[in-house]
Design a protein around this motif. Structure first.
Motif, PDB file in Angstrom:
ATOM      1  N   LYS A  57       0.832  -1.222   0.000  1.00 21.67           N
ATOM      2  CA  LYS A  57       0.000   0.000   0.000  1.00 21.67           C
ATOM      3  C   LYS A  57       0.859   1.262   0.000  1.00 21.67           C
ATOM      4  O   LYS A  57       0.671   2.169  -0.812  1.00 21.67           O
ATOM      5  CB  LYS A  57      -0.926   0.016   1.233  1.00 21.67           C
ATOM      6  N   THR A  58       1.829   1.282   0.932  1.00 24.37           N
ATOM      7  CA  THR A  58       2.675   2.471   1.040  1.00 24.37           C
ATOM      8  C   THR A  58       3.514   2.643  -0.229  1.00 24.37           C
ATOM      9  O   THR A  58       3.683   3.752  -0.738  1.00 24.37           O
ATOM     10  CB  THR A  58       3.594   2.351   2.264  1.00 24.37           C
TER      11      THR A  58
ATOM     12  N   LEU B 251      -6.631  15.798  -6.228  1.00 17.27           N
ATOM     13  CA  LEU B 251      -6.454  14.368  -6.465  1.00 17.27           C
ATOM     14  C   LEU B 251      -5.799  13.790  -5.206  1.00 17.27           C
ATOM     15  O   LEU B 251      -4.712  14.224  -4.817  1.00 17.27           O
ATOM     16  CB  LEU B 251      -5.569  14.146  -7.684  1.00 17.27           C
ATOM     17  N   THR B 252      -6.489  12.831  -4.565  1.00 12.41           N
ATOM     18  CA  THR B 252      -6.045  12.397  -3.247  1.00 12.41           C
ATOM     19  C   THR B 252      -5.845  10.886  -3.204  1.00 12.41           C
ATOM     20  O   THR B 252      -6.672  10.131  -3.729  1.00 12.41           O
ATOM     21  CB  THR B 252      -7.088  12.791  -2.177  1.00 12.41           C
ATOM     22  N   VAL B 253      -4.721  10.469  -2.606  1.00 10.59           N
ATOM     23  CA  VAL B 253      -4.505   9.044  -2.323  1.00 10.59           C
ATOM     24  C   VAL B 253      -4.502   8.912  -0.809  1.00 10.59           C
ATOM     25  O   VAL B 253      -3.739   9.603  -0.124  1.00 10.59           O
ATOM     26  CB  VAL B 253      -3.176   8.549  -2.911  1.00 10.59           C
ATOM     27  N   TYR B 254      -5.354   8.030  -0.300  1.00  9.74           N
ATOM     28  CA  TYR B 254      -5.519   7.911   1.154  1.00  9.74           C
ATOM     29  C   TYR B 254      -5.291   6.451   1.526  1.00  9.74           C
ATOM     30  O   TYR B 254      -6.080   5.577   1.226  1.00  9.74           O
ATOM     31  CB  TYR B 254      -6.932   8.363   1.548  1.00  9.74           C
ATOM     32  N   VAL B 255      -4.156   6.173   2.143  1.00 11.61           N
ATOM     33  CA  VAL B 255      -3.841   4.803   2.549  1.00 11.61           C
ATOM     34  C   VAL B 255      -4.298   4.632   3.990  1.00 11.61           C
ATOM     35  O   VAL B 255      -3.925   5.423   4.868  1.00 11.61           O
ATOM     36  CB  VAL B 255      -2.323   4.540   2.449  1.00 11.61           C
TER      37      VAL B 255
ATOM     38  N   VAL C  82      -7.498  -2.343  -3.279  1.00 10.67           N
ATOM     39  CA  VAL C  82      -7.220  -3.290  -2.214  1.00 10.67           C
ATOM     40  C   VAL C  82      -5.916  -4.029  -2.510  1.00 10.67           C
ATOM     41  O   VAL C  82      -5.753  -4.581  -3.597  1.00 10.67           O
ATOM     42  CB  VAL C  82      -8.372  -4.310  -2.070  1.00 10.67           C
ATOM     43  N   ALA C  83      -5.027  -4.014  -1.537  1.00 13.44           N
ATOM     44  CA  ALA C  83      -3.797  -4.816  -1.660  1.00 13.44           C
ATOM     45  C   ALA C  83      -4.192  -6.273  -1.544  1.00 13.44           C
ATOM     46  O   ALA C  83      -4.868  -6.667  -0.598  1.00 13.44           O
ATOM     47  CB  ALA C  83      -2.815  -4.435  -0.552  1.00 13.44           C
ATOM     48  N   THR C  84      -3.805  -7.074  -2.524  1.00 10.39           N
ATOM     49  CA  THR C  84      -4.371  -8.404  -2.644  1.00 10.39           C
ATOM     50  C   THR C  84      -3.421  -9.487  -2.179  1.00 10.39           C
ATOM     51  O   THR C  84      -2.243  -9.254  -1.921  1.00 10.39           O
ATOM     52  CB  THR C  84      -4.747  -8.692  -4.115  1.00 10.39           C
ATOM     53  N   VAL C  85      -3.989 -10.691  -2.098  1.00 11.81           N
ATOM     54  CA  VAL C  85      -3.189 -11.868  -1.775  1.00 11.81           C
ATOM     55  C   VAL C  85      -3.318 -12.857  -2.919  1.00 11.81           C
ATOM     56  O   VAL C  85      -4.228 -12.780  -3.729  1.00 11.81           O
ATOM     57  CB  VAL C  85      -3.664 -12.510  -0.455  1.00 11.81           C
TER      58      VAL C  85
END
Lengths: 520, 520
Positions: free
Chosen positions: A352-353, A453-457, A474-477
């Motif tokens: 994500k980061t 424009l916003t990225v919000y983790v 979504v960070a996936t598996v």
């Protein structure tokens, strides 16, 4: 080319169309963003490639005019050609020698030696400029930056001071080249003599006499005789005697220095300095490209539009991963009107980061005119890149941290406009989930109001469900082994449960597993 | 300038690796007895002989090249021994000068001068000997070497050597011409023959008024060092030439000594074998696709050297068959026969004579031995395992054209198992183009091979007379179903055994093996 009587030479720059393009130095928010995005590391990486040039201003200051960016993109396009880059590399290598010779022309002791370094510097200069003009003409460069430089240099080459310089340089150099002398070395000293024309080369005579014992194959090299790095006192004394033997030649050398005290054109020096930014960046990119990672020239616009980023990756992490034998995972983001907020949730350590940082890097790199990581990138040049990343060292005092977060957010919200890029990473991590949820929603509402424009983790899944202006990533598996993170982000509603279920399965803590155990 | 007595295009290189199975060859064939017979206490000859026997030649032309030198040596034994002593003496004297590392041009030149002064006299002696015998010798190698020595080192040439060597003492100082290089430092230093205006030395000693003379202040270490450096630079190229020359002179003498040592060793071996009255012959190498091992009175020279007497020779006529199976009585001379085959093969491919009345064999790419050892060990399974591992290690290296000598391989298990294992392995190897000589008491194995393909196998068996005594002579013929252990029993217990029922009945009607004399 017009032949106006000596107008002040136009300021020729490969970095800026005009002096007005030059952005102001970064302020506190800019510096924080550079640090959050790890772009301070890029400054370091490029500085290591070009230690004698200060590339920091160019790397850190974003351009906001798309045509100013295009001006650099054109230069990058030219320099991305091997033949053009070779020509420029050659020129820069010559300039390196030029600077070394110029400093020796000041620092050395013996006057004749100092003057000869001055002459060498002049020779390198004349050769380098002449060659570069020829190369640029033959290579048919397209960029405005290099075309203008070419025009300027052509004019310079045709000017009478330069022609005089070139002629004088050759004449004096040739005269020095004809000087021959002889040294008679005995234990007590040296005698310096005119060359008497005896052409018996003892070494050659030895080779002939002992030809039977000189094998054809390459010999093991004998140690090279020791030689002091710079002229010794004894050598300086010898040079004095040689000058006495050849008074005319050395007088000509002295006259050369008087006639051409500072022969180098400022635009030539400026080009050598400014082009290092391009060369250093391309060198860095070349190692990543060789590993098969994609780079592209971004399409930048001024008008607000929806960004497209395909297969981008973290420029600095990629470097590290490659040295470890791994490869970065490419991630894409494509927004359509009215989507302006990107909320990233999902697996811990799931990338994500890195995704947030990648996005910021791509915007910054595009803004300084560079090719960016990715297969295709289209974006609007931001007026500001504003970031806030959670850092462990900032977590010491929880209350202080929340207050800091809010104070900082106030500044960001005051600064942000509809043209800004705002990247917020794990904001309010120090507070309760309820607080983080409430405060997060407020902040997102404010940013939506501004239109940035916003990225919000965040780890708060609920924030991802907002409305048509919000996109959930979504960070996936890995589906086959849910405990494996893919580092790939997918556009889908945040649920956060797939990963949790996988972990439960692995540890035998699903409902069925627990029930089954307790049944027996 | 190389002697080239062992190979028309290559020097002897004792550092060239010997085959990886050199240890096994030395042990299984008793090679060191042969080496000791050649060396007669001389360690250099021992080293050269061992190396030469282990690094087999495969080109019949080169084998012939050595055989020709050896024929010259046998015709003029004292010539070869005198040359060998001369080379040894010269080498000792010059190595004395040569010890220690030298690091700068001045000392390289000094050493080269001393080596050459000594070498002049040695070259003169070598030349005189060469001139006297050049028309006596027949081999291309000695003819070429003697011609070169005679022509290259005639008196005028040696006088020129001497003159140059004297000049290199620089009694009048060093004279060098120079040009002005980068930064006006001396460049293109060319060493000149001698001072152009008489000894400047004299003019330098009293305080000189001449402005062209620089006297070194005795107290100034810096200037003294600078002067030394300048002298070393002046001598640099000459030192490179003369360093190579003196290296090459020494290399020539070293090679001459080593390569002659091989033939001097052969002469010693010849004398020791001939003294027993046993035959010695020049072998005939074959490179036909058709495998050949044809010999008359082939014996083990190592055994002959150990016992100092004449030993039994055997005939073998494996013409066109790739496999020789030797069966028969224990202590019937099977192992000795196998060693005599192996040694003859190595001697053939070293270019020397062999211990036989006549010998013709296919040149083997490589020679391998597989020998059962440790006959008392009780850990049978472990032994078979070890044997198979060894065979596997050999098998990994085997290629078509190789020769494999097996002595009682796979005897560490019962006859049935051992035979089956060996049968499969031998067949596989033979069908892969490997020649095999296999000595065994495994009757099952021999019988199976005889049933398989009698036409492609030469069968020999240890002879046992009617009265049970052994002749150590091998007879051609199919395998017999006993290894004559009962003979041994009978001899020890003295009782009369069963009537002979195992006299060879089949003869060699198939014509694949025979007792025919194999003069080639």
């Amino acid at each position: 080319m017009s032949s106006d009587p000596a107008p002040a030479p136009p300021a020729i720059s490969v970095l800026f169309r005009t002096a007005a393009d030059e952005p102001p130095p970064p302020d506190g928010l800019d510096r924080a963003a550079l640090e959050d995005l790890n772009l301070d590391q890029l400054v370091g990486v490029l500085a290591r490639r070009r230690p004698s040039y200060d590339l920091t201003p160019t790397v850190t200051r974003r351009l906001t005019d798309p045509d100013a960016v295009a001006y650099r993109q054109e230069v990058f396009r030219d320099l991305d050609r091997d033949d053009v880059r070779d020509a420029v590399d050659r020129f820069c290598a010559a300039m390196l020698r030029l600077r070394r010779f110029r400093s020796l022309a000041v620092s050395r002791q013996a006057p004749a030696e100092r003057r000869s370094w001055h002459l060498h510097a002049g020779r390198v200069y004349v050769e380098a400029v002449t060659r570069l003009v020829g190369d640029l003409a033959a290579l048919e460069v397209r960029s405005r930056g290099l075309t203008r430089l070419h025009g300027h240099l052509e004019q310079l080459l045709a000017s009478s001071p330069f022609r005089t310089l070139a002629a004088d340089t050759e004449r004096v150099h040739a005269a020095l080249g004809t000087v021959r002398y002889r040294l008679h070395l005995v234990p007590q000293g040296v005698e310096v003599l005119h060359d008497d024309g005896d052409e018996t080369d003892l070494t050659a005579a030895l080779a002939t006499t002992f030809a039977a014992f000189l094998p054809d194959e390459l010999p093991v090299p004998n140690p090279e005789p020791r030689r002091a790095a710079a002229m010794t006192h004894l050598e300086a004394q010898i040079l004095d005697r040689v000058a006495e033997l050849e008074p005319e030649t050395f007088a000509a050398l002295e006259g050369y220095v008087d006639d051409h005290p500072d022969p180098v054109d400022p635009a030539v020096l400026a080009f050598d300095r400014d082009v290092q930014f391009y060369l250093a960046y391309l060198e860095h990119v070349a190692t990543l490209r060789r590993a098969g990672l994609p780079f592209c020239e971004p399409i930048v616009t001024r008008a607000a539009g929806s960004p497209v980023l395909r297969e981008t990756f973290d420029l600095l992490l990629a470097d590290k991963l490659l040295t470890e034998g791994a490869r970065p995972v490419g991630n894409s983001l494509e927004l359509a009107d009215p989507e302006r907020l990107v909320v990233v949730t999902g697996a811990n350590q799931g990338g994500k980061t890195t995704f947030a940082r990648t996005l910021g890097q791509v915007y910054h790199l595009a803004s300084i005119g560079c090719p960016v990581p990715g297969r295709e990138v289209r974006l609007t040049l931001p007026d500001r890149v504003l970031t806030h990343f959670a850092r462990e060292e900032r977590l010491a005092d929880r209350h202080g941290r929340l207050q800091d977060d809010l104070l900082r957010m106030r500044v960001i919200l005051q600064t942000a406009s509809a043209d800004s890029l705002v990247i917020l990473n794990e904001l309010f991590r120090s507070t309760t989930i309820v607080d983080a949820q409430v405060l997060g929603r407020r902040i997102l509402d404010r940013l939506a109001g501004v239109g940035a424009l916003t990225v919000y983790v965040t780890f708060i899944d609920e924030l991802a469900a907002r409305g048509p202006d919000t996109v959930s990533l979504v960070a996936t598996v890995d589906p086959s082994d849910p405990a494996l993170r893919t580092f790939r982000l997918e556009r889908r509603p945040a649920d956060g449960r797939a990963h949790a279920a996988a972990l439960a399965e692995r540890h035998g803590l699903t409902y069925e597993a627990i029930r089954a155990r307790h049944r027996t | 300038m190389r002697p080239r007595l062992l190979h028309p295009d290559e020097d002897l290189d004792l550092d060239h690796p010997v085959p990886s199975n050199a240890h096994e060859l030395l042990r299984d064939l008793g090679l060191d007895d042969l080496v000791a017979g050649m060396a007669a206490g001389d360690t250099t000859i021992a080293e050269v002989a061992r190396h030469t026997l282990l690094t087999s030649l495969t080109d019949p032309a080169v084998i012939g090249y050595r055989q020709a030198v050896l024929r010259d040596a046998l015709a003029h034994p004292e010539l070869l021994r005198t040359l060998h002593r001369l080379a040894e003496g010269a080498l000792l004297r010059e190595q004395h000068v040569y010890h220690g590392l030298v690091s700068n041009p001045g000392s390289v030149l000094k050493r080269a001068t001393e080596v050459l002064e000594l070498a002049l006299e040695d070259l003169r002696r070598l030349r005189d000997l060469a001139a006297r015998y050049v028309d006596e010798v027949r081999s291309p190698a000695l003819t070429a070497l003697f011609t070169t020595l005679r022509d290259q080192f005639d008196e005028p040439a040696l006088a020129a050597f001497d003159a140059q060597v004297q000049q290199l003492r620089f009694r009048d100082g060093v004279v060098v011409s120079a040009r002005l290089g980068l930064g006006c430092r001396a460049t293109d230093l060319v060493l000149r023959a001698r001072p152009s205006r008489g000894p400047v030395l004299r003019r330098l000693l009293p305080p000189s008024r001449s402005s062209t003379v620089i006297r070194i202040d005795d107290a100034s270490d810096v200037d003294r060092r600078a002067l030394t450096d300048l002298r070393e630079q002046a001598l640099g190229d000459a030192a490179k030439v003369m360093g190579r020359v003196s290296d090459e002179v020494l290399r020539f003498l070293t090679l001459l000594h080593q390569e002659l040592g091989f033939y001097v060793g052969c002469l010693a071996l010849y004398d020791r074998l001939r003294v027993t009255g046993a035959p010695v012959c020049f072998p005939d190498p074959s490179t036909d696709a058709r495998p050949v091992l044809v010999a008359r009175e082939l014996y083990d020279p190592g055994l002959s050297l150990r016992t100092g007497g004449r030993v039994v020779g055997n005939d073998v006529a494996a013409d066109g068959v790739p496999l020789v199976m030797v069966t028969g009585a224990n202590q019937g001379g099977k192992s000795t026969f196998l060693r005599s085959v192996g040694l003859a093969q190595l001697m053939l491919q070293a270019g020397t004579f062999v211990a036989a009345g006549s010998f013709r064999a296919t040149v083997a790419t490589r020679l391998f031995t597989h020998v059962e050892r440790d006959e008392d060990t009780t850990l049978r399974s472990g032994r078979l395992d070890a044997e198979l591992r060894e065979m596997r290690a050999i098998d990994d290296q085997l290629a078509p054209g190789d020769l494999l000598l097996c002595n009682e391989s796979f005897s560490s298990t019962n006859e049935r198992e051992g035979s089956l294992l060996a049968h499969a392995i031998v067949r596989a190897h033979v069908e892969s183009g490997v020649r095999v000589v296999y000595v065994t008491h495994l009757f099952d194995l021999a019988r199976a091979l005889h049933e398989d393909a009698p036409a492609t196998t030469c069968f020999l068996r240890a002879e046992r007379r009617e009265d049970g005594t052994r002749t150590f002579k091998l007879l051609a013929g199919p395998p017999l179903p006993t290894s004559f252990g009962e003979d041994l029993y009978r001899r020890i217990f003295g009782e009369d055994g069963e009537p002979d029922r195992d006299r060879d009945g089949g003869g060699d009607g198939d014509g694949t093996a025979g007792l025919r004399s194999s003069a080639t």
